[in-house]
Design a protein around this motif. Structure first.
Motif, PDB file in Angstrom:
ATOM      1  N   ASN A 100      19.789 -67.234  80.091  1.00  0.00           N
ATOM      2  CA  ASN A 100      18.413 -67.708  80.065  1.00  0.00           C
ATOM      3  C   ASN A 100      17.995 -68.411  81.420  1.00  0.00           C
ATOM      4  N   SER A 101      16.553 -68.823  81.362  1.00  0.00           N
ATOM      5  CA  SER A 101      16.072 -69.690  82.391  1.00  0.00           C
ATOM      6  C   SER A 101      16.892 -70.822  82.754  1.00  0.00           C
ATOM      7  N   SER A 102      17.516 -71.207  81.491  1.00  0.00           N
ATOM      8  CA  SER A 102      18.296 -72.748  81.828  1.00  0.00           C
ATOM      9  C   SER A 102      19.474 -72.532  82.179  1.00  0.00           C
ATOM     10  N   THR A 103      20.323 -71.293  82.380  1.00  0.00           N
ATOM     11  CA  THR A 103      21.561 -70.981  82.850  1.00  0.00           C
ATOM     12  C   THR A 103      21.666 -71.385  84.352  1.00  0.00           C
ATOM     13  N   THR A 104      22.600 -72.314  84.580  1.00  0.00           N
ATOM     14  CA  THR A 104      22.732 -72.576  86.011  1.00  0.00           C
ATOM     15  C   THR A 104      24.089 -72.028  86.878  1.00  0.00           C
ATOM     16  N   LEU A 105      24.840 -71.388  85.996  1.00  0.00           N
ATOM     17  CA  LEU A 105      26.125 -70.966  86.750  1.00  0.00           C
ATOM     18  C   LEU A 105      26.453 -69.728  86.141  1.00  0.00           C
TER      19      LEU A 105
END
Length: 265
Positions: A100-105
């Motif tokens: 989702n848009s909060s995934t960073t890696l």
């Protein structure tokens, strides 16, 4: 003395400069990472043992590189959806839900099953040298002609679901050390053909990752000196259970894949 007072702050600033420059531009606190591990058996950890009870036939291992990285860095969240046997299509259809848009890696290995890796290895082990070379060449044709579109579609879906994430695409090892210490088994011609297929696959992965704006991390350097026939292999040869064959050992994940992944995070 006044001149020394004017020069001293500048000297102190210069002495701190190498430390500042040593920090990677993309560095972020691991504790804030929201990490999703996608892919095939090379990410799930087939061959490493210690499979997670809820992973079933996907054979996700606590000794696979995504698990090891998460255990060492305590990210804010960790979703492990990689699955043995996955293709680019099944990664796209069944593994992307946690993004989702909060995934960073994001980490991923995919592509080997699209071009029939297991079938090629079975042909090489059970059939003639000529059939082995033909099977590898057929796989390379798929790598060059069909796989780029499949990877592009998958990578586009990942980027669409996780627009802020740093996506790390990892490659595959060369499987054999040529002129190594294996007495029996495949011929040197077969081993060289298999390595050539791996190189072709890695080249396509690197190109498509770059096209997508992702980071590609090769594992060839890490596995050099630890291929099959090296005397200190981090890859299973033909093994029991058969599913372990031509997959990294636990050491292959901890000393091979993990450093390669870590270098790109």
């Amino acid at each position: 003395m006044p001149r020394l007072r004017r020069v001293l702050p500048a000297l102190l600033a210069l002495s701190a400069l190498p430390l500042a420059l040593a920090q990677p531009a993309h560095a972020a606190p691991a504790a804030g990472e929201r990490f999703v591990a996608l892919g095939d058996s090379y990410s799930s950890g087939v061959g490493a043992g210690s499979y997670l009870p809820d992973s079933g036939n996907c054979q996700r291992s606590s000794k696979a590189y995504p698990s090891l990285w998460a255990a060492a860095n305590a990210p804010a969240s960790f979703s492990f959806t990689a699955c043995s046997g996955a293709t680019t299509g099944t990664v796209k259809s069944s593994q992307l839900a946690p993004l989702n848009s909060s995934t960073t890696l994001v980490s991923i290995t995919a592509g080997g099953n699209d071009v029939g890796f297991a079938s090629v290895m079975q042909t090489c082990v059970l059939q003639s040298e000529a059939n082995c070379v033909t099977a590898v060449n057929n796989a390379i044709t798929q790598i060059n002609n069909t796989l780029p579109g499949s990877l592009s579609s998958l990578y586009g879906s990942i980027r669409g679901k996780a627009p802020q994430a740093r996506v790390v695409v990892l490659g595959y090892p060369r499987f054999y050390q040529l002129s190594g210490n294996c007495i029996a088994g495949l011929s040197e011609t077969e081993r060289a053909a298999i390595n050539r297929g791996s190189d072709a696959l890695n080249s396509t992965l690197a190109k498509q990752a770059a096209n997508a704006g992702f980071w590609y991390s090769s594992v060839v350097d890490e596995f050099t000196g630890h291929e099959i026939c090296s005397g200190n292999a981090w890859l299973h040869s033909v093994s029991v259970p058969v599913s372990n064959s031509y997959h990294p050992t636990a050491t292959g994940h901890s000393a091979g894949y993990l450093p390669a992944f870590r270098s790109a995070v």
